[in-house]
Design a protein around this motif. Structure first.
Motif, PDB file in Angstrom:
ATOM      1  N   TYR A  25      -2.794  12.077   3.616  1.00  0.00           N
ATOM      2  CA  TYR A  25      -3.219  11.451   4.866  1.00  0.00           C
ATOM      3  C   TYR A  25      -3.103   9.926   4.739  1.00  0.00           C
ATOM      4  O   TYR A  25      -2.494   9.259   5.585  1.00  0.00           O
ATOM      5  CB  TYR A  25      -4.653  11.863   5.193  1.00  0.00           C
ATOM      6  CG  TYR A  25      -5.198  11.269   6.466  1.00  0.00           C
ATOM      7  CD1 TYR A  25      -4.957  11.876   7.692  1.00  0.00           C
ATOM      8  CD2 TYR A  25      -5.948  10.104   6.446  1.00  0.00           C
ATOM      9  CE1 TYR A  25      -5.457  11.344   8.867  1.00  0.00           C
ATOM     10  CE2 TYR A  25      -6.446   9.558   7.619  1.00  0.00           C
ATOM     11  CZ  TYR A  25      -6.207  10.183   8.820  1.00  0.00           C
ATOM     12  OH  TYR A  25      -6.693   9.640   9.980  1.00  0.00           O
ATOM     13  N   VAL A  26      -3.664   9.393   3.675  1.00  0.00           N
ATOM     14  CA  VAL A  26      -3.620   7.945   3.446  1.00  0.00           C
ATOM     15  C   VAL A  26      -2.183   7.478   3.228  1.00  0.00           C
ATOM     16  O   VAL A  26      -1.754   6.454   3.772  1.00  0.00           O
ATOM     17  CB  VAL A  26      -4.534   7.551   2.260  1.00  0.00           C
ATOM     18  CG1 VAL A  26      -4.314   6.106   1.842  1.00  0.00           C
ATOM     19  CG2 VAL A  26      -5.985   7.796   2.608  1.00  0.00           C
ATOM     20  N   ALA A  81       0.540   3.891  -2.925  1.00  0.00           N
ATOM     21  CA  ALA A  81       0.123   5.273  -2.666  1.00  0.00           C
ATOM     22  C   ALA A  81       1.127   6.255  -3.247  1.00  0.00           C
ATOM     23  O   ALA A  81       0.742   7.266  -3.850  1.00  0.00           O
ATOM     24  CB  ALA A  81      -0.034   5.502  -1.160  1.00  0.00           C
ATOM     25  N   ALA A 115      -2.360  12.653   9.966  1.00  0.00           N
ATOM     26  CA  ALA A 115      -2.139  11.213  10.137  1.00  0.00           C
ATOM     27  C   ALA A 115      -1.132  10.934  11.242  1.00  0.00           C
ATOM     28  O   ALA A 115      -1.214   9.901  11.919  1.00  0.00           O
ATOM     29  CB  ALA A 115      -1.667  10.592   8.822  1.00  0.00           C
ATOM     30  N   GLY A 172       0.824  -1.217   0.000  1.00  0.00           N
ATOM     31  CA  GLY A 172       0.000   0.000   0.000  1.00  0.00           C
ATOM     32  C   GLY A 172       0.850   1.255   0.000  1.00  0.00           C
ATOM     33  O   GLY A 172       0.529   2.244  -0.668  1.00  0.00           O
ATOM     34  N   ALA A 174      -6.407  14.310   1.615  1.00  0.00           N
ATOM     35  CA  ALA A 174      -6.736  12.882   1.741  1.00  0.00           C
ATOM     36  C   ALA A 174      -5.632  12.000   1.173  1.00  0.00           C
ATOM     37  O   ALA A 174      -5.284  10.970   1.772  1.00  0.00           O
ATOM     38  CB  ALA A 174      -8.059  12.584   1.048  1.00  0.00           C
ATOM     39  N   ALA A 175      -5.068  12.393   0.043  1.00  0.00           N
ATOM     40  CA  ALA A 175      -4.022  11.575  -0.578  1.00  0.00           C
ATOM     41  C   ALA A 175      -2.816  11.463   0.347  1.00  0.00           C
ATOM     42  O   ALA A 175      -2.281  10.363   0.560  1.00  0.00           O
ATOM     43  CB  ALA A 175      -3.604  12.181  -1.913  1.00  0.00           C
ATOM     44  N   LEU A 219      -0.380   7.395   6.569  1.00  0.00           N
ATOM     45  CA  LEU A 219      -0.804   6.230   7.358  1.00  0.00           C
ATOM     46  C   LEU A 219      -0.134   4.960   6.850  1.00  0.00           C
ATOM     47  O   LEU A 219       0.359   4.148   7.643  1.00  0.00           O
ATOM     48  CB  LEU A 219      -2.323   6.067   7.309  1.00  0.00           C
ATOM     49  CG  LEU A 219      -3.160   7.034   8.118  1.00  0.00           C
ATOM     50  CD1 LEU A 219      -4.641   6.755   7.886  1.00  0.00           C
ATOM     51  CD2 LEU A 219      -2.827   6.949   9.592  1.00  0.00           C
ATOM     52  N   LEU A 220      -0.127   4.792   5.536  1.00  0.00           N
ATOM     53  CA  LEU A 220       0.499   3.599   4.963  1.00  0.00           C
ATOM     54  C   LEU A 220       2.008   3.611   5.189  1.00  0.00           C
ATOM     55  O   LEU A 220       2.612   2.570   5.429  1.00  0.00           O
ATOM     56  CB  LEU A 220       0.167   3.490   3.479  1.00  0.00           C
ATOM     57  CG  LEU A 220      -1.289   3.161   3.185  1.00  0.00           C
ATOM     58  CD1 LEU A 220      -1.596   3.353   1.711  1.00  0.00           C
ATOM     59  CD2 LEU A 220      -1.630   1.755   3.629  1.00  0.00           C
TER      60      LEU A 220
END
Length: 137
Positions: A61-62, A30, A118, A26, A58-59, A65-66
């Motif tokens: 943030y994700v 990403a 994040a 991921g 959002a991009a 997190l990954l």
């Protein structure tokens, strides 16, 4: 005493466990998706939010997190700094094509906001761990 190897326990999770491998995949996915979205013509980038700034937020943030999940032994400061440099380089690359500075700064701020949003729960959890749990009476 047996070691707790469950997903949400306090024991060690194996580096080759399915979620560890999925986190690394991921993380790479990403990063690749963000780079592709940055260099794609704007009309081809799908809108998945009402605001382009929310999409930037959002991009990253994700992705953050990954990144945190994929690199559990890396220092938080290093992962955050790496993503901040990544966001800065990507946004600055638009200057080479003659883009205006002001919208790029707005995009960059949204990127940095997603990165820090994040990371914030990790910082708060580390702060909370510094206080001893109260013992039941």
């Amino acid at each position: 005493m047996s070691e707790d190897r469950t997903l949400f326990g306090d024991g060690r999770y194996p580096d080759s466990g399915p979620l560890a491998v999925l986190a690394r995949m991921g993380f790479i996915g990403a990063g690749v998706a963000i780079v592709i979205a940055v260099f794609m013509p704007a009309e081809l980038v799908p809108d998945f939010a009402r605001s382009k700034y929310l999409q930037h937020f959002a991009a990253f943030y994700v992705a953050q997190l990954l990144g945190l999940a994929a690199m559990p032994r890396a220092r938080l400061r290093g992962v955050v700094s790496g993503y901040m440099v990544f966001a800065t380089v990507l946004e600055a690359s638009h200057l080479l094509s003659g883009a205006q500075l002001e919208p790029l700064i707005d995009n960059w701020v949204a990127d940095i906001g997603g990165i820090w949003a994040a990371a914030a729960p990790v910082v708060v959890e580390r702060f909370r761990r510094r206080f001893p749990r109260s013992r039941p009476r």
